[in-house]
Design a protein around this motif. Structure first.
Motif, PDB file in Angstrom:
ATOM      1  N   GLY A 133       0.840  -1.202   0.000  1.00 36.46           N
ATOM      2  CA  GLY A 133       0.000   0.000   0.000  1.00 36.46           C
ATOM      3  C   GLY A 133       0.873   1.249   0.000  1.00 36.46           C
ATOM      4  O   GLY A 133       2.070   1.175   0.286  1.00 36.46           O
ATOM      5  N   PRO A 134       0.275   2.412  -0.299  1.00 39.82           N
ATOM      6  CA  PRO A 134       1.079   3.625  -0.470  1.00 39.82           C
ATOM      7  C   PRO A 134       1.906   3.992   0.761  1.00 39.82           C
ATOM      8  O   PRO A 134       3.063   4.404   0.624  1.00 39.82           O
ATOM      9  CB  PRO A 134       0.051   4.715  -0.781  1.00 39.82           C
ATOM     10  CG  PRO A 134      -1.285   4.132  -0.489  1.00 39.82           C
ATOM     11  CD  PRO A 134      -1.151   2.660  -0.557  1.00 39.82           C
ATOM     12  N   GLY A 135       1.367   3.789   1.956  1.00 42.16           N
ATOM     13  CA  GLY A 135       2.099   4.143   3.168  1.00 42.16           C
ATOM     14  C   GLY A 135       3.311   3.251   3.350  1.00 42.16           C
ATOM     15  O   GLY A 135       4.424   3.720   3.624  1.00 42.16           O
ATOM     16  N   CYS A 136       3.110   1.962   3.213  1.00 45.89           N
ATOM     17  CA  CYS A 136       4.217   1.035   3.434  1.00 45.89           C
ATOM     18  C   CYS A 136       5.266   1.146   2.330  1.00 45.89           C
ATOM     19  O   CYS A 136       6.461   1.011   2.589  1.00 45.89           O
ATOM     20  CB  CYS A 136       3.697  -0.394   3.554  1.00 45.89           C
ATOM     21  SG  CYS A 136       2.792  -0.651   5.104  1.00 45.89           S
TER      22      CYS A 136
ATOM     23  N   PRO B  95      -3.086  -1.106   8.846  1.00 42.90           N
ATOM     24  CA  PRO B  95      -2.397  -0.421   9.950  1.00 42.90           C
ATOM     25  C   PRO B  95      -1.208   0.423   9.467  1.00 42.90           C
ATOM     26  O   PRO B  95      -0.078   0.213   9.894  1.00 42.90           O
ATOM     27  CB  PRO B  95      -1.900  -1.568  10.842  1.00 42.90           C
ATOM     28  CG  PRO B  95      -2.255  -2.837  10.147  1.00 42.90           C
ATOM     29  CD  PRO B  95      -2.731  -2.537   8.785  1.00 42.90           C
TER      30      PRO B  95
HETATM   31  S1  FES Z   1      -0.035   0.963   3.376  1.00 41.86           S
HETATM   32 FE1  FES Z   1       0.620  -0.787   4.472  1.00 41.86          FE
HETATM   33  S2  FES Z   1      -0.906  -0.884   5.953  1.00 41.86           S
HETATM   34 FE2  FES Z   1      -1.637   0.773   4.757  1.00 41.86          FE
END
Ligand code: FES
Ligand code: FMN
Ligand code: SF4
Ligand code: SF4
Ligand code: SF4
Ligand code: FES
Lengths: 164, 644
Positions: B31-34, B91
């Motif tokens: 995901g974008p955050g990770c 998360p």
């Molecule tokens: S981007 Fe990895 S948990 Fe949301």
């Protein structure tokens, strides 16, 4: 192939102009083709000055005013050349409440330009974006493709030094 | 893999459900955050550690298999380990996240140094303690499975259900996780009208913010006489603090397209367009990959599964303008013109894109459809509340401890989301407000925390459901400044077609800028309220009609802050520059020195008494001391201090 063509060649190489013509040819005749042409052209050329807009208008048989209208309406399109590095500060709501505003102010001071501008030496273009999906790392600054999370004004100089 | 008939696909589904032993799976959050946190490098290293093959090509996927020995008790069995990347697991605050299946274990803040440990723990068949995700009391959970992790345990993941255990690239994977059951049921045993009725009966309401009943929209489009009909996905996601739709398009593109396909069959359309904002290149790439795979598999194209149903899907990239998310503007934008709303005297379901009847639904709305058709409307109605069935996905962000992507049944309260799932305000600061609904929504105070989250309750409270942004704010957020933030955004995004929205908003903006610059005048707050009323009443599209919400809701619940800005030129939150001073309360100061260490201007001195004191002339009012003081001994005040 005249004044208009040489105007284009002042800003772009012959190959770039050929790419532009290829993009136009590929979308010619498709309804709704103008935006895809401009998007691809911007990716290929970096920006869309008047000369490019004229070429697109002519190629797609549209009035120049229509092309200009679309270029100025959508924030994605830009009419001026860009710097070697693009600094994008996230001013999405999540980053904003985590200190994005102070960060944006600090960047402005550091590079000496406002949002949407490019430094004279073309080192940096400074822009703001809204939510990169990395809100958990807010406030976020993206330089080229590198995401710098949990940024603080005090870390700024150090980070910018990485990009010459 | 190609399915020419319904039985082909059914047989294939049967076959894979028979396969019992799946081996172990290591999923790395993509995901974008990770990803921003370096998860792709971790994925590469996992692959290297498991074998030597490395593959970073998005379209061939990171799938990889090798054999290792696993030790349950004494027995040694040979199992397969596969590794791959997923979409956002939820998360985000604690990324990079790694998830091990079928054990269902979650690891947080994983670095390359943990790879050996995680692989080792799989071989031993025990959890890897060092990076176990936080359980109760913030301690690493003994067994870090979803039920032991409050952030995950209190959610109900239907739409996000597959996203932690599946590659967003592989069609086989999607089918193995229950995908395409909805389309099979629709094509095999339901007439198009029945599908419209089923969606109507489910009570599904549009997740893009308006909450319009989806089935009613479909039916009215179906009943409009025309050769050509369109189905569209609204992936514009204009809310500037949200990423739910992005996460879905990137993490589970097949479910959006399956929903769209069912919808197309129901209303009699053969053309679908997914409108995605230009800033989401990965979503575009993933959707394009999904479309290509589906065409090859015979699940898109002509004569789908031998039923005679034709359906083609295209992607259209938007140029990044908030108003383009509005339905009529979105359609003019697809037609290649500036996205400007038009008066809706004719509904899009009668005459929409290219003058043909058109159904436009939000990304999440479409993703609900396969679940409803597979499990039935009654099942769907059993989740959520009476008039708000199903779940809703939120991007829970801002000053909350566990930032992330969450999904809850409709009717869950704000408090449950922010405290039980989100873990409360970050750094244990006091809660001030929660913002929902994006620029059309509002801010609700602590007294409204027990409001159930559904379309009707949030509107009644003066905010809006919106598409799912939920931003938590603490005492360091100024409510007048937040109103200014949204009005600035809307001024920039107003298309300028009608005067009240264009000029009225600019006037509001001027007043708000004065208020936050120490130039407030008496009567400003009242003037804002009057302007708000005019703009709401006379604007053409919903952008203008709801533009005043951020101002009205903050005036309603935080009037004292407006009055302070107006009359005293004071900002109690320490945000508006020049409108506050910072002072240490000597009586409360415990002489720990933390403030002094954190002051960037080096202007906090130790007094002879041992207490600390700010030398005002050097203070740049950054608020760092206020935020770090563990004893709340630093105050934001509105007074001239001696050495000023
Ligand atoms: S981007 Fe990895 S948990 Fe949301
Ligand atoms: C200014 C404005 C912006 C909007 N932006 C979005 C958006 O980004 N995404 C979205 O799904 N709907 C957005 N909408 C709502 C759409 O107009 C439309 O109602 C929705 O896409 C319909 O789908 P739904 O019924 O599934 O929600 C916006 C509306 C307005 C007035
Ligand atoms: S209300 Fe605003 S955004 Fe909507 S049409 Fe009018 S000017 Fe454009
Ligand atoms: S507000 Fe900032 S500059 Fe002023 S004393 Fe506190 S930490 Fe130092
Ligand atoms: S951090 Fe608070 S308690 Fe510690 S010295 Fe500063 S003012 Fe005093
Ligand atoms: S608001 Fe900045 S990443 Fe989401």
């Amino acid at each position: 192939m005249n004044a208009e063509h040489s105007e284009l060649l002042k800003e772009f190489t012959a190959e770039e102009v050929a790419t532009l013509d290829e993009i136009i040819a590929r979308h010619k005749g498709t309804p709704g083709g103008l935006i895809p042409v401009l998007e691809e052209a911007q990716v290929a050329l970096g920006y869309l000055p008047a000369s490019v807009q004229k070429r697109v208008a002519k190629g797609l048989n549209l009035p120049v005013s229509r092309v200009y209208g679309v270029v100025t309406f959508y924030s994605f399109f830009t009419m001026t050349p860009r710097g070697r590095h693009t600094i994008r500060v996230c001013l999405g709501t999540a980053c904003y409440v985590r200190g994005g505003k102070a960060l944006a102010e600090a960047i402005k001071k550091e590079v000496g330009i406002s949002e949407g501008e490019t430094t004279e030496d073309r080192r940096f273009t400074f822009e703001s974006v809204r939510c990169l999906g990395a809100c958990g790392l807010g406030p976020v600054v993206v330089i080229n493709d590198d995401v710098h999370g949990r940024m603080k004004p005090s870390k700024l100089t150090e980070v910018l030094d990485l990009y010459s | 893999m190609r399915f020419d008939t319904l039985s082909d696909l059914k047989n294939y589904k049967n076959e894979i459900s028979q396969k019992q032993d799946k081996g172990k799976e290591i999923w790395i959050c993509g995901g974008p955050g990770c990803v921003a946190n370096g998860s792709m490098a971790i994925a590469e290293e996992f692959i290297k550690a498991l074998g030597n093959k490395s593959s970073s090509d998005e379209n061939t996927s990171l799938w990889h298999s090798i054999k290792v020995l696993i030790r349950p008790e004494e027995k040694e069995t040979e199992k397969l380990i596969r590794t791959g990347i997923t979409g956002c697991m939820g998360p985000c605050e604690n990324g990079p996240v790694v998830h091990v299946e079928p054990d269902g274990l979650y690891y947080q803040k994983v670095t390359v140094d943990d790879i050996e440990g995680i692989i080792g723990s799989i071989k031993e068949n025990i959890p890897y303690k060092a990076k176990a995700m936080s359980g109760l009391d913030d301690k690493p959970a003994e067994v870090p499975s979803a039920e032991n992790i409050p952030f995950l345990a209190k959610q109900k993941k239907i739409i996000l259900g597959k996203m932690s255990t599946m590659s967003p690239l592989d069609l086989e994977d999607y089918i193995a996780h229950g995908g395409y059951s909805g389309l099979i049921r629709a094509l095999e045993s339901m007439a198009p009208e029945e599908i419209c009725n089923e969606i109507k009966a489910s009570g599904l309401r549009g997740r893009g913010g308006g909450g319009f009943p989806t089935g009613v929209k479909w039916e009215s489009c179906r009943n409009s006489a025309s050769e050509m009909r369109y189905v569209l996905v609204n992936g514009d996601e204009g809310d500037p603090g949200a990423f739910m739709d992005r996460a879905l398009m990137e993490g589970d593109p097949y479910s959006v397209i399956e929903g769209l396909t069912i919808g197309a069959y129901a209303i009699g359309s053969s053309e679908g367009i997914i409108y995605v904002r230009h800033e989401y290149p990965l979503a575009v790439k993933r959707l394009a990959n999904a479309i290509k795979n589906l065409e090859e598999a015979g699940l898109l194209g002509t004569n789908i599964l031998g039923t005679g149903f034709d359906f083609h899907v295209e992607i259209c990239e938007g140029g990044g303008s908030f108003v383009c998310g509005e339905s009529t503007a979105l359609m003019t934008s697809i037609e290649g013109k500036p996205g400007v709303p038009r008066v809706k005297y004719i509904r899009s379901t009668e005459r929409g894109l290219w003058e043909s009847p058109t159904v436009l639904n939000n990304v999440e709305t479409w993703a609900n459809v396969p679940h409803i058709i597979t499990n039935g409307s009654e099942w769907f109605r059993s989740i959520g509340t009476e008039n708000n069935s199903g779940t809703k996905v939120f991007a829970l962000v801002g000053k909350v401890k566990n930032t992330g992507l969450v999904e809850v049944p409709m009717g869950t309260t704000l408090r449950q989301i922010i405290y039980d799932i989100g873990g409360g305000v970050a750094q244990k600061r006091p809660f001030k407000a929660v913002q929902t609904g994006g620029p059309s929504g509002g801010c609700l105070p602590a007294s409204m925390l027990d409001t159930p989250v559904d379309f009707d309750s949030l509107t009644e409270a003066g905010s809006m459901m919106g598409s799912g942004g939920m931003i938590v704010m603490d005492d360091r957020t100024c409510m007048v400044d937040i109103a200014r933030y949204f009005i600035d955004f809307l001024v920039e995004e107003s298309c300028g077609k009608c005067v009240p929205c264009r000029e009225g908003l600019k006037k509001m903006q001027m007043i708000l800028h004065d208020l936050t610059n120490g130039k407030g005048r008496e009567g400003d707050t009242k003037a804002l309220e009057d302007l708000a009323e005019d703009i709401s009443d006379t604007s053409l599209c919903a952008l203008g009609q709801s533009a005043a919400n951020p101002v009205l809701s903050t005036i309603k619940y935080f009037k004292e802050e407006y009055i302070e800005h107006e009359k005293e030129h004071f900002c109690r939150s320490g945000v508006c520059q020049g409108m506050f001073r910072i002072k240490i309360d000597e009586e409360k100061c415990k002489s720990c020195g933390l403030c002094s260490k954190n002051c960037p201007a080096d202007t906090i001195e130790k007094l002879d008494s041992g207490k600390y004191c700010i030398k005002q002339e050097g203070c740049i009012r950054c608020g760092a001391c206020f935020e770090v003081c563990p004893f709340s001994s630093v105050d934001i005040v509105n007074e001239v201090i001696d050495d000023d």
